[in-house]
Design a protein around this motif. Structure first.
Motif, PDB file in Angstrom:
ATOM      1  N   VAL A 179      -2.924 -29.088 -22.344  1.00 62.59           N
ATOM      2  CA  VAL A 179      -4.292 -28.667 -22.081  1.00 62.59           C
ATOM      3  C   VAL A 179      -4.923 -28.162 -23.373  1.00 62.59           C
ATOM      4  CG1 VAL A 179      -5.739 -27.070 -20.778  1.00 62.59           C
ATOM      5  CG2 VAL A 179      -3.661 -27.982 -19.733  1.00 62.59           C
ATOM      6  N   GLU A 189     -17.157 -32.976 -14.242  1.00 68.07           N
ATOM      7  CA  GLU A 189     -16.385 -31.748 -14.456  1.00 68.07           C
ATOM      8  C   GLU A 189     -16.398 -30.879 -13.200  1.00 68.07           C
ATOM      9  OE1 GLU A 189     -16.961 -31.021 -19.251  1.00 68.07           O
ATOM     10  OE2 GLU A 189     -18.546 -30.367 -17.884  1.00 68.07           O
ATOM     11  N   GLU A 209     -14.137 -32.251 -10.501  1.00 63.31           N
ATOM     12  CA  GLU A 209     -12.716 -31.990 -10.752  1.00 63.31           C
ATOM     13  C   GLU A 209     -12.342 -30.571 -10.330  1.00 63.31           C
ATOM     14  OE1 GLU A 209      -9.375 -32.079 -14.333  1.00 63.31           O
ATOM     15  OE2 GLU A 209     -11.464 -32.492 -14.833  1.00 63.31           O
ATOM     16  N   ASN A 258     -10.025 -29.572  -6.979  1.00 61.31           N
ATOM     17  CA  ASN A 258      -8.832 -28.723  -7.101  1.00 61.31           C
ATOM     18  C   ASN A 258      -8.941 -27.481  -6.226  1.00 61.31           C
ATOM     19  OD1 ASN A 258      -6.727 -29.658  -9.132  1.00 61.31           O
ATOM     20  ND2 ASN A 258      -8.598 -30.002 -10.283  1.00 61.31           N
ATOM     21  N   ASP A 279      -2.269 -26.344 -11.361  1.00 56.89           N
ATOM     22  CA  ASP A 279      -3.097 -27.531 -11.614  1.00 56.89           C
ATOM     23  C   ASP A 279      -4.572 -27.148 -11.755  1.00 56.89           C
ATOM     24  OD1 ASP A 279      -0.839 -29.140 -11.450  1.00 56.89           O
ATOM     25  OD2 ASP A 279      -1.296 -29.881  -9.423  1.00 56.89           O
ATOM     26  N   THR A 280      -5.028 -26.266 -10.885  1.00 57.22           N
ATOM     27  CA  THR A 280      -6.422 -25.819 -10.926  1.00 57.22           C
ATOM     28  C   THR A 280      -6.678 -24.979 -12.171  1.00 57.22           C
ATOM     29  OG1 THR A 280      -6.448 -25.856  -8.519  1.00 57.22           O
ATOM     30  CG2 THR A 280      -8.236 -24.658  -9.598  1.00 57.22           C
ATOM     31  N   ASN A 310      -5.112 -25.265 -15.057  1.00 55.54           N
ATOM     32  CA  ASN A 310      -5.157 -26.182 -16.196  1.00 55.54           C
ATOM     33  C   ASN A 310      -6.489 -26.922 -16.267  1.00 55.54           C
ATOM     34  OD1 ASN A 310      -2.590 -25.486 -17.073  1.00 55.54           O
ATOM     35  ND2 ASN A 310      -1.597 -27.131 -15.977  1.00 55.54           N
ATOM     36  N   ALA A 311      -6.978 -27.373 -15.119  1.00 56.95           N
ATOM     37  CA  ALA A 311      -8.264 -28.088 -15.093  1.00 56.95           C
ATOM     38  C   ALA A 311      -9.404 -27.171 -15.506  1.00 56.95           C
ATOM     39  CB  ALA A 311      -8.517 -28.666 -13.699  1.00 56.95           C
ATOM     40  N   SER A 312      -9.412 -25.945 -14.985  1.00 60.58           N
ATOM     41  CA  SER A 312     -10.508 -25.026 -15.305  1.00 60.58           C
ATOM     42  C   SER A 312     -10.439 -24.566 -16.760  1.00 60.58           C
ATOM     43  CB  SER A 312     -10.512 -23.828 -14.350  1.00 60.58           C
ATOM     44  OG  SER A 312      -9.339 -23.057 -14.475  1.00 60.58           O
ATOM     45  N   LYS A 324      -9.199 -26.298 -19.283  1.00 55.68           N
ATOM     46  CA  LYS A 324      -9.576 -27.461 -20.092  1.00 55.68           C
ATOM     47  C   LYS A 324     -11.094 -27.596 -20.175  1.00 55.68           C
ATOM     48  CE  LYS A 324      -9.316 -31.496 -18.246  1.00 55.68           C
ATOM     49  NZ  LYS A 324      -8.863 -32.659 -17.522  1.00 55.68           N
TER      50      LYS A 324
END
Length: 175
Positions: free
Chosen positions: A8, A22, A25, A29, A130-131, A133-135, A137
């Motif tokens: 990330v 964005e 995503e 999540n 997972d959430t 990492n997405a947030s 990023k």
């Protein structure tokens, strides 16, 4: 650099103004977290009603406290989705379709209930990470903060329930 940092690339904080992709995503999540939490909450409530045996009072109260905690978490996650101007999923059908946690139907011993809850924690922790990492990023500090808070809380609950399971294991079998 550890593996998470390698995977990330963190962006600086970004005010709301995420692109549609964005936002989708992050909201997707968050809806997965929401679905898993709702099914988990229902399972905790079922176990609260149906626990029996020598651990009844201890687990009856524990399960009640935990489903009340999860109810607050569900509200926080759903409200986070609303921050993005989207609507969280909200029907039982949607929860069951999106959740990786499955409802429990058969009668279980208190030890089986705790093991099942620990299994749920593993699923929930995975979706929280997972959430997170997405947030991270995307530079979404609010969701990142919420996920970090939920991860810390769930890791502590995981440790406590794992420790509770150790009561039935003789100390000489641990080595």
């Amino acid at each position: 650099m550890d593996k998470v940092e390698e995977k990330v690339q963190f962006k600086a904080y970004k005010k709301l103004g995420f692109s549609a992709l964005e936002m989708a995503e992050i909201v997707n999540n968050l809806n997965i977290v929401l679905a898993n939490m709702q099914v988990h909450k229902q399972k905790l409530q079922q176990y609260h009603w149906n626990v029996k045996g020598g651990d009844f009072f201890e687990l009856h109260e524990l399960f009640e406290n935990q489903y009340n905690d999860v109810a607050k978490t569900v509200d926080d996650v759903a409200e986070r989705i609303r921050v993005f101007g989207k609507y969280p999923i909200g029907t039982l059908e949607e929860y069951l379709k999106l959740s990786e946690i499955k409802a429990s139907r058969k009668e279980k011993s208190s030890v089986e209930m705790v093991r099942d809850i620990l299994s749920d924690y593993d699923v929930i922790l995975s979706t929280l990470v997972d959430t997170l990492n997405a947030s991270s990023k995307l530079g979404d500090a609010g969701t990142t903060h919420l996920m970090n808070t939920l991860i810390l809380d769930l890791e502590k609950k995981h440790w406590m329930m794992t420790s509770w399971l150790m009561q039935d294991i003789p100390m000489n079998n641990l080595s």
